[in-house]
Design a protein around this motif. Sequence first.
Motif: not given
Length: 676
Positions: A6, A9-10, A14, A18, A72-75, A121
């Motif tokens: 996490n 990725l922060d 996103s 990349w 996956l933290p973004f979804n 992603k």
Amino acid sequence: MQEHLNSLLDELGSPINWTQEEAHQFYVRFCAPQLLGSRLILEVRYVKELQNDNLLLIAEVLNPDTFTPFILPFNGDKWTVAFIVSKDGPEYKKGDILTAVAEELILGELSNEKDKRENRKLGMIFINANSIRRASFETSLLARFGEGVVKKIAELLGPLEKIAPLIVSQLELQMEDKILELEAELNKKENELWANFREQEIKLQEEYRQKEEQFNKEKSKIDRQLKKLEGQKKLISDEESLLDKRKREIEEQKEVLNKEAQRLEEYKKSLKSQFEQFRLVHPLLGNEDDEDNATSNDQIIHWSDQEDIIATIQGALHEQCDLQYERDVIECFVGALKTDQLIILHGPSGTGKSSLARNFSKIIKGAKTYTIRVQSSWTDKQDILGFFNPIDYQYVSTEFLDALVEAKKNPQSLYLICLDEMNLSHVEYYFAEFLSAREEENPKITLYSKHFQELAYKMIKPYITVDENGLEFLDEEKCKQIQSDSERWKVQNCFDLYYRYPAEFEIPRNVRFIGTMNMDHTVKGLSPKIIDRSFVIDLRYPEDEEGLIEELGKMKVSELISVDLEKDLTVTVMDEECRQKAKELNSLLDQLGARLNRRALDQIGYYGSAVNSHLKFDQIIRGKILPRIQVSRSDETVRALEQLLQKLKDQSDISLLTQQKIKEMLRQGRTITYWR
């Protein structure tokens, strides 16, 4: 580990945005050995068979610390990966725990922006499918039951560690007693064996002494004989010296001959290598297949020396190919070969149509048969001859055309080209040009425009070398100067085009064409143009097959038949009597729409000269006249056919087979035709 993912990725932002450098930083920092490890831990969630003998596996990536799925933290979804493995490899099923090597995500491999974003992603890291392995027992246990359950099992097994030393100590004491007991028994056995061995040793020493005395006596006798042989050996030695001297002289001569033969062989290979790279062997270089299949003179009989060549062929087909044909069939076949007509073998399945075409060449020395299977989709001569590619100056050939090329290279050998099931397509669509061309003095067919052949020669002329025998071939050194591979191939194609596939290709005289056919609702009928240039042979089941086999068994022809094409399979004079008898039938044939033109009458005349049989005109009726009849039924046509039958009976010998065929045609319905 999840928190590390996490935070990473922060920090990088996103994945959709990349760059390649940011993707590389993620791979290096997240896949470091102290974090994710050198191998990912995967749990199989889905297995599906694909059509190409592969399996599609979809698995979840497990956290190596907690053995729970990565999120996956973004979804908020579980991190899943998909990969393809071969069915031939290990068997995988849902729930299996696997390990795999992670590979860096290369963003530039995908062609469109949408696929790149999806990969950034959802992929994040690729899986190397070749690195898939099953996880160790310990890893699988942790993944399935968790660390707490595994520790509980270890606690349950703990007391056993205290008891185990006592059990081992007791077993060791028991083992020591057993070992002492076995050692005592072994010593007893050893003493017994030594006593027996000593007794046998004394006996063998006595036998050895006796044998030694006998040997010394024999040795003295042999020594005396050797002294006698020494004198003879000296005489032989003198003779050997003379022989050695003669042998050296012969070896010197042989070495000279070998060097000359080697020089000639290297020259031959040098020439052949130039032609073979274009599928072309120059006639002066010979044919290695012919050398390999050379037949001794005592295995050959000559066509012209046979009193009854038809019986000889029948016997050879029976003895060598296990085929039984009636005399009438072989007479018709040989007569049609001599007159160089298209031979149509017609009859029900199993009567040996294809076998006759395929095996006739096996009993003829040097002959070959090529079987071309006709397709229902054939619509023009390109289907049988191939086509010219003007871009690469390449002729895309077919088996049919290559058979003609080979026949042209071996003009003294007979070549049979069989069009199997020739009426699956309209014969005149793909073959009519051949039938027309073969009536010319120098029969030729056009493969492409002659203009391209001239251009091809201009292109290869700078690279051509002529040897001392006047043969032209491509010079390898000159060709190496061509920089472009495509240009080099084009030069080679042009050489092949000019020498192997000329624009106007001459049909070799040593080729005979054969067609096999059945008549049913799935095939096409024959046009008058095809029938006019053909000789039809109706194959049937023998009436007395056992009697025929018994008769052929008496002939026993095991030799190959040597044929002189010009002398044995060529007819230059006509039988005017046969020609005239056929011409007299034209008044009746006119009413049946089957009038004989000059070409057909000439072919009948030549056939009459080619066949020595009292039934040759009967064969002409069945092979050249009746197949032409195809007319609507009416009183006039029925009357004309009845009159034809009566005239044939009055005019010449006519077989029951021919009479039955005409009567069968008379019984037909709306159309009177041979082809039923």
